[in-house]
Write a protein that holds these residues in place. Structure first.
Motif, short mmCIF file in Angstrom:
data_model
loop_
_atom_site.label_atom_id
_atom_site.label_comp_id
_atom_site.label_asym_id
_atom_site.label_seq_id
_atom_site.Cartn_x
_atom_site.Cartn_y
_atom_site.Cartn_z
N TYR A 160 -34.62 -17.75 -53.00
CA TYR A 160 -34.37 -16.62 -53.89
C TYR A 160 -34.22 -15.37 -53.05
O TYR A 160 -34.56 -15.35 -51.87
N ARG A 161 -33.67 -14.33 -53.64
CA ARG A 161 -33.41 -13.06 -52.95
C ARG A 161 -33.96 -11.89 -53.73
O ARG A 161 -34.06 -11.95 -54.95
N ASP A 162 -34.25 -10.82 -52.99
CA ASP A 162 -34.44 -9.52 -53.63
C ASP A 162 -33.42 -8.58 -52.99
O ASP A 162 -32.46 -9.05 -52.39
N GLU A 163 -33.61 -7.29 -53.08
CA GLU A 163 -32.60 -6.36 -52.57
C GLU A 163 -32.42 -6.42 -51.06
O GLU A 163 -31.35 -6.13 -50.54
N SER A 164 -33.47 -6.77 -50.33
CA SER A 164 -33.39 -6.69 -48.87
C SER A 164 -33.69 -7.99 -48.13
O SER A 164 -33.42 -8.10 -46.95
N ARG A 165 -34.26 -8.98 -48.79
CA ARG A 165 -34.70 -10.20 -48.10
C ARG A 165 -34.27 -11.45 -48.86
O ARG A 165 -34.06 -11.44 -50.06
N GLU A 166 -34.20 -12.56 -48.11
CA GLU A 166 -33.95 -13.88 -48.67
C GLU A 166 -35.17 -14.74 -48.35
O GLU A 166 -35.65 -14.73 -47.22
N TYR A 167 -35.67 -15.49 -49.31
CA TYR A 167 -36.90 -16.26 -49.15
C TYR A 167 -36.63 -17.74 -49.35
O TYR A 167 -35.79 -18.13 -50.17
N ARG A 168 -37.38 -18.59 -48.60
CA ARG A 168 -37.35 -20.04 -48.79
C ARG A 168 -38.79 -20.50 -49.01
O ARG A 168 -39.69 -20.04 -48.35
N GLU A 169 -38.96 -21.47 -49.92
CA GLU A 169 -40.28 -22.04 -50.20
C GLU A 169 -40.13 -23.54 -50.42
O GLU A 169 -39.15 -23.98 -51.01
N CYS A 170 -41.13 -24.30 -49.99
CA CYS A 170 -41.15 -25.74 -50.25
C CYS A 170 -42.10 -26.00 -51.42
O CYS A 170 -43.18 -25.42 -51.49
N VAL A 171 -41.68 -26.86 -52.35
CA VAL A 171 -42.52 -27.17 -53.50
C VAL A 171 -43.54 -28.27 -53.20
O VAL A 171 -44.44 -28.51 -53.99
N ARG A 172 -43.44 -28.94 -52.05
CA ARG A 172 -44.37 -30.01 -51.68
C ARG A 172 -45.50 -29.51 -50.79
O ARG A 172 -46.62 -29.96 -50.91
N CYS A 173 -45.19 -28.64 -49.85
CA CYS A 173 -46.23 -28.14 -48.93
C CYS A 173 -46.28 -26.62 -49.06
O CYS A 173 -45.62 -26.03 -49.90
N ASP A 174 -47.04 -25.97 -48.21
CA ASP A 174 -47.20 -24.51 -48.32
C ASP A 174 -46.22 -23.74 -47.45
O ASP A 174 -46.43 -22.57 -47.17
N PHE A 175 -45.12 -24.36 -47.03
CA PHE A 175 -44.14 -23.68 -46.18
C PHE A 175 -43.42 -22.58 -46.95
O PHE A 175 -43.04 -22.75 -48.11
N SER A 176 -43.27 -21.44 -46.32
CA SER A 176 -42.43 -20.36 -46.84
C SER A 176 -42.02 -19.48 -45.68
O SER A 176 -42.75 -19.35 -44.69
N ASP A 177 -40.85 -18.91 -45.76
CA ASP A 177 -40.40 -17.93 -44.78
C ASP A 177 -39.41 -17.00 -45.45
O ASP A 177 -38.98 -17.22 -46.57
N SER A 178 -39.08 -15.93 -44.74
CA SER A 178 -38.13 -14.97 -45.27
C SER A 178 -37.29 -14.42 -44.13
O SER A 178 -37.67 -14.52 -42.96
#
Length: 85
Positions: free
Chosen positions: A25-43
């Motif tokens: 998903y995105r907001d005005e300045s960043r793009e985010y990734r998340e995994c629904v199986r583990c706790d991985f996330s980055d932007s």
């Protein structure tokens, strides 16, 4: 503003290695990734200026001893009724 999260088809999570579990998903300045199986996330900044901080902890580079099950050898025997060699 409503945030719309979408799955990334065919993407593999860098942490758990599962396919089709990442959503973005995105907001005005960043793009985010998340995994629904583990706790991985980055932007990442939309202009691509962010660099990862250090090495990402993945299933490959985690410490610890790996336990392998003993393998049973397979013996292949030629068909005794065959006339070809």
């Amino acid at each position: 503003m409503t945030i719309v999260k979408r799955f990334i088809a065919g993407a593999v999570c860098p942490r758990c290695g599962e396919m089709d579990t990442l959503k973005m998903y995105r907001d005005e300045s960043r793009e985010y990734r998340e995994c629904v199986r583990c706790d991985f996330s980055d932007s990442m900044a939309l202009d691509g200026s962010d660099q990862p901080e250090g090495e990402l902890d993945t299933r490959v580079n985690r410490g610890g001893k790996v336990e392998l099950e003993p393998a049973q050898p397979l013996n292949f025997v030629a068909n005794p009724g065959s006339t070809k060699h």
